[in-house]
Design a protein around this motif. Structure first.
Motif, short mmCIF file in Angstrom:
data_model
loop_
_atom_site.label_atom_id
_atom_site.label_comp_id
_atom_site.label_asym_id
_atom_site.label_seq_id
_atom_site.Cartn_x
_atom_site.Cartn_y
_atom_site.Cartn_z
N ARG A 31 0.83 -1.21 0.00
CA ARG A 31 0.00 0.00 0.00
C ARG A 31 0.86 1.25 0.00
O ARG A 31 0.55 2.23 -0.69
N ARG A 32 1.95 1.23 0.74
CA ARG A 32 2.85 2.38 0.77
C ARG A 32 3.55 2.55 -0.58
O ARG A 32 3.74 3.67 -1.05
N VAL A 33 3.95 1.46 -1.18
CA VAL A 33 4.57 1.54 -2.51
C VAL A 33 3.58 2.12 -3.51
O VAL A 33 3.93 2.98 -4.34
N ALA A 34 2.32 1.68 -3.44
CA ALA A 34 1.30 2.23 -4.34
C ALA A 34 1.11 3.72 -4.11
O ALA A 34 0.93 4.49 -5.06
N ALA A 35 1.15 4.15 -2.86
CA ALA A 35 1.01 5.58 -2.55
C ALA A 35 2.18 6.38 -3.10
O ALA A 35 2.00 7.49 -3.62
N LEU A 36 3.37 5.82 -3.01
CA LEU A 36 4.55 6.49 -3.56
C LEU A 36 4.45 6.61 -5.07
O LEU A 36 4.75 7.68 -5.65
N GLU A 37 4.04 5.53 -5.73
CA GLU A 37 3.91 5.56 -7.18
C GLU A 37 2.82 6.52 -7.62
O GLU A 37 2.97 7.26 -8.60
N ALA A 38 1.71 6.58 -6.87
CA ALA A 38 0.63 7.50 -7.21
C ALA A 38 1.07 8.95 -7.06
O ALA A 38 0.58 9.84 -7.77
N ALA A 39 2.00 9.19 -6.12
CA ALA A 39 2.51 10.54 -5.90
C ALA A 39 3.64 10.90 -6.87
O ALA A 39 4.16 12.02 -6.82
N GLY A 40 4.02 9.94 -7.73
CA GLY A 40 5.07 10.21 -8.70
C GLY A 40 6.47 10.14 -8.14
O GLY A 40 7.42 10.63 -8.77
N ARG A 41 6.63 9.51 -6.98
CA ARG A 41 7.96 9.38 -6.40
C ARG A 41 8.71 8.21 -7.04
O ARG A 41 8.16 7.12 -7.18
N GLY A 54 13.83 -8.54 4.35
CA GLY A 54 13.38 -9.17 3.12
C GLY A 54 13.28 -8.19 1.97
O GLY A 54 13.97 -7.16 1.97
N PRO A 55 12.45 -8.49 0.96
CA PRO A 55 12.31 -7.61 -0.20
C PRO A 55 12.06 -6.17 0.23
O PRO A 55 11.23 -5.89 1.11
N THR A 56 12.80 -5.26 -0.38
CA THR A 56 12.86 -3.87 0.09
C THR A 56 12.59 -2.92 -1.06
O THR A 56 13.12 -3.10 -2.17
N TYR A 57 11.77 -1.90 -0.80
CA TYR A 57 11.49 -0.88 -1.81
C TYR A 57 12.30 0.36 -1.47
O TYR A 57 12.16 0.95 -0.40
N LEU A 58 13.17 0.74 -2.40
CA LEU A 58 14.08 1.86 -2.19
C LEU A 58 13.56 3.10 -2.90
O LEU A 58 13.26 3.07 -4.10
N THR A 59 13.42 4.18 -2.16
CA THR A 59 12.97 5.45 -2.71
C THR A 59 13.79 6.55 -2.06
O THR A 59 14.82 6.30 -1.44
N PHE A 79 6.50 12.39 4.04
CA PHE A 79 6.37 11.37 5.07
C PHE A 79 4.92 11.23 5.54
O PHE A 79 4.45 10.12 5.80
N GLU A 80 4.23 12.33 5.64
CA GLU A 80 2.85 12.29 6.12
C GLU A 80 1.90 11.72 5.06
O GLU A 80 1.05 10.87 5.36
N ASP A 81 2.03 12.16 3.82
CA ASP A 81 1.07 11.80 2.78
C ASP A 81 1.29 10.42 2.19
O ASP A 81 0.33 9.74 1.80
N THR A 82 2.55 9.98 2.09
CA THR A 82 2.82 8.69 1.44
C THR A 82 3.25 7.59 2.40
O THR A 82 3.05 6.41 2.12
N LEU A 83 3.83 7.95 3.55
CA LEU A 83 4.35 6.93 4.47
C LEU A 83 3.55 6.84 5.76
O LEU A 83 3.83 5.97 6.60
N GLY A 84 2.57 7.71 5.95
CA GLY A 84 1.67 7.58 7.09
C GLY A 84 2.18 8.14 8.40
O GLY A 84 1.63 7.81 9.46
#
Length: 309
Positions: free
Chosen positions: A75-85, A97-102, A163-168
């Motif tokens: 869900r956080r990855v989807a929020a990042l992608e929706a925000a264009g990050r 484990g599997p890690t999403y780097l931004t 941090f607030e809008d995409t990572l909660g």
């Protein structure tokens, strides 16, 4: 996100920095490669708290944050992608484990993961109580956990909103200048009063570190830390004292590689209110200094890593 996971700290003085973390702070070395040493605080349920990596300069390479579940991570990855990050999946390190780097807008690397390796202490580090992951260290201060990261940023607001809008993250306190500009904001993922802080970099530079912080059991541990640092020629920048913002009892020192480290005791203050209002401090209020009147030292506004040319 569930909580702060681990950080990778860069240092031009690998051996001396590892000495500081193990002998002064009391972290345990769990592994090493040709260029990195893996360390843990005794109360961390995960394998790794800090990775110290040899580099031509000091600074922070990466901050990792653990999600509450695989579903929450995606869900956080989807929020990042929706925000264009921008971001990409990478293999996890140091037990993750599997890690999403931004990255945040200022350029600090942020890594998100959920799967993790729970620490199993060897016989000589096995605790007396089964609900503690490791015995308390016999040397140094014996810090309990990695507590928070304070970034420097050229512009605070876009980063805290990221941090607030995409990572909660939830904001708890901030400094607002007379001009209306937000010069610092404290954010939390948990009932702790803060996990992440952004402070304005007055140089206008991007991607620098103000400090990382480790929590102690008691205020007395902070006083003992000051004596240990004094006895071992570790540079004390300011403290011991009490912050007005967040009320943290603190000591700031420079580890041998040049990174600022805070020893803090924030354990008595939790944010339990689900509707906690954002507390704003003014320029006039901050000019009064810390809680008991100590004026903020000049280097607190100028020293960051990596250092500027």
């Amino acid at each position: 996100m569930a909580h702060l996971g681990q950080v990778e700290l860069l240092t031009p003085e690998l051996d001396a920095t590892v000495w500081f973390f193990t002998e002064i702070l009391g972290l345990t070395e769990t592994a090493r490669t040709a260029s990195s040493v893996f360390l843990r605080t005794f109360d961390n349920y995960e394998r790794t708290s800090v990775i110290v990596t040899r580099h031509h300069t000091s600074g922070l390479r990466r901050t990792t944050l653990r999600a509450a579940s695989d579903e929450a991570l995606h869900r956080r990855v989807a929020a990042l992608e929706a925000a264009g990050r921008p971001g990409r999946w990478i293999d996890g390190v140091a037990g993750t484990g599997p890690t999403y780097l931004t990255a945040d807008p200022d350029g600090h690397e942020i890594a998100l993961y959920h799967q993790t390796e729970w620490y199993s202490a060897p016989a000589h580090l096995r605790p007396g109580l089964k609900n503690q992951p490791q015995a308390k260290p016999r040397q140094g201060i014996g810090v309990r956990r990695l507590d928070h990261v304070n970034y420097l940023a050229a512009d605070v607001l876009p980063n805290v909103e990221f941090f607030e809008d995409t990572l909660g993250a939830r904001p708890t306190e901030q400094i607002q200048l007379d001009s209306g500009k937000v010069s610092a904001r404290w954010l939390t993922f948990t009932h702790k009063s803060y996990d992440i802080v952004y402070t304005e970099d007055r140089s206008g530079a991007n991607g620098r570190l103000h400090h990382i912080a480790f929590a102690t059991d008691t205020r007395e541990d902070i006083l003992r830390a000051a004596d240990l640092c004094l006895d071992n020629d570790v540079h004390i920048e300011t403290g011991p004292h009490k912050h007005a913002i967040q009320q943290t009892f603190f000591l700031y020192v420079y580890e041998p590689g040049g990174n600022r480290i805070e020893l803090c005791n924030p354990l008595t203050r939790l944010i339990l209110a689900p509707d906690w209002p954002l507390i704003t401090w003014t320029e006039a209020e901050r000019a009064k200094g810390q809680a008991w009147g100590l004026k903020t030292i000049d280097t607190f506004h100028t020293h960051g890593t990596p250092p500027l040319d």
